[in-house]
Design an enzyme around this catalytic site. Sequence first.
Site, short mmCIF file in Angstrom:
data_model
loop_
_atom_site.label_atom_id
_atom_site.label_comp_id
_atom_site.label_asym_id
_atom_site.label_seq_id
_atom_site.Cartn_x
_atom_site.Cartn_y
_atom_site.Cartn_z
N ASP A 315 12.03 1.39 -18.78
CA ASP A 315 13.05 2.42 -18.57
C ASP A 315 13.22 2.76 -17.09
OD1 ASP A 315 14.79 4.58 -19.75
OD2 ASP A 315 13.36 5.85 -18.68
N GLU A 368 15.82 -1.98 -17.73
CA GLU A 368 17.02 -1.14 -17.67
C GLU A 368 17.25 -0.84 -16.19
OE1 GLU A 368 18.94 3.17 -18.51
OE2 GLU A 368 16.81 2.93 -18.17
#
Length: 635
Positions: A315, A368
């Site tokens: 993330d 990401e």
Amino acid sequence: MATVISHSLFTDFDIDLFKSGKHFRLYEKLGAHIISVDGVDGVYFAVWAPTAKSVSVVGDFNFWTFGEHQLEVRWDSSGIWEGFIPDVTKGSTYKYNIQSNNGGIITEKADPFAFYCEKPPHTASVVWGLDYQWKDSKWMKTRQDFNGLNKPFSVYEVHLGSWKRHIEGNKFLTYLEYAEDLVNYIKETGFTHVEFMPIMEYPYDPSWGYQLVGYFAPTSRFGNPQEFMFLVDKLHGANIGVILDWVPSHFPDDAHGLGFFDGSNLFEHPDRRKGYHPDWKSLVFNYGRNEVRSFLISNALFWLDYYHADALRVDAVASMLYLDYSRNEGEWEPNIYGGRENLDTISFLKEFNEAVYSNFEGVQTIAEESTSFPLVSRPTSIGGLGFGMKWMMGWMHDTLEYFQKETVYRKYHQNDLTFSMTYMFSENFMLPLSHDEVVYGKKSIVDRMPGDEWQKFANLRLLYGYMFMHPGTKLLFMGCEFGQTKEWNFEESLDWHLLKYPAHNGIKKLITDLNYLYKNQPALYEKQFSAEGFEWINYSDHQNAVIAFIRKGINVKEDVIVVCNFTQVVRENYRIGIPRKGKLIEIFNTDAIFYGGSGVSNSKKMIVEAVPYDGRDYSIEMILAPLSVSVFRIK
């Protein structure tokens, strides 16, 4: 003072690895481990707290009494405190009471390496083991056949707390209930993988799990560690890969967490310009500190090791890579070369990826990452960060921006669709329509579509068809697969009742068939990250808002031709160039009545003509259904 027996699981080699940032299995040493010492059962505790004056274990076994069970600091300047406490058993709750050398501050901290935590809002760690009899040996031996970069990779993103809840009391389902309901649903809809938004323990529900405290513990909201293992086991038994969201980018400053752990900036960077995240009001790891690197990489390997995860989706990588991320001028300090890149982060991410891929076969890491940082999904040997895939945020933004436009204006924005192909093969891209796109006033995906209700759902079918035919792997957030009409709410179940309506049920049928098409047409995945796997037929017909292209695999006879009509106008006798002679057969059409469409299709075999068109020697005329994707094979 109660008995604490001197004992250690660490060797000198362990300590050397830890200090140098190369110990990637710290979970076997630090934390609470149920063992026997000289025939006596109990628990060995070990915690890293180098600036502590004293560390004692407090818990339900000593009535949370400070000083009752004091640990000893090792002689080797590692900063590790350890000791064996007899008669402590599985299920006991505990924390570390830490008195700091810095002003005598006393704090009670949860164990950073705890395998299990109390159910929030309670914050203690729980003594637990990780024994489990796995039944997924076949999957683990062959998962490369499901998990490779040249395989179909269609991901269903799930937030466990809100996929489905019990009607009575709005209560969570358990891991065991998910092992039935969720596994069967994913198998039915045909996704190849499930991605769980963070399941590591987190204190605050509105964070959706992205503010972690228990990095080594699956959240107790849904059950215990073995029950989560059972869920993973059942998914593997259904040939479904498991991706876990992993958050090494930041952590909350909750009193029982990692922040200011031993009275010093132990895990977080001491410079607030590097150690504090202004967007999320959270702390940022010190990626240049060896012991922190060992902690994080050990954590990544832990989930691959003990929980048989098949991939980690990392993330907020962009926030890690840039020193000036969300910071104004004067709020950040350039690196030693005067640039904005965080050199410690870059080094850490490379080492993380090297450790993952060298220790586990058939796994993937997925970034990401929303910027144009180069070589994110390229090997470290050529200067890349070493990820297997990267989210294609540009495609997501441009495509949704295009689809929100009334169809009459789309002819002026054809470039929003075609631009992605100019950089598509610079990375191994995954196309995401994730949870971030259906919250905070952005509306649900179907509610963004223009037109009346029929056109909204036709546009949604068109969007999904285009997404699945576009090069790259796929990710779809839960609820999007049946056209949930309202934004996602983490506090309640998806609107499953919508499936009784034909339009919504038609979307689910469409996604199911798209997954089947993706898995059964090699041209759609064999070269999904290579320019050799894609060829334009026509991208310049902006006046009619039509594009046509070829997806190519290893065998030219298995190539598929894709034609997209982005308006509601039925286009009869529409001609496109074809690469060779033969008969064209329509194998898929998003406008089928079965999905809720109007049923316009090319139902018969069409003969390719020797009529030059689109720069080719052969061509064919066809009918294009309104707001549709049509897929063809040449026989």
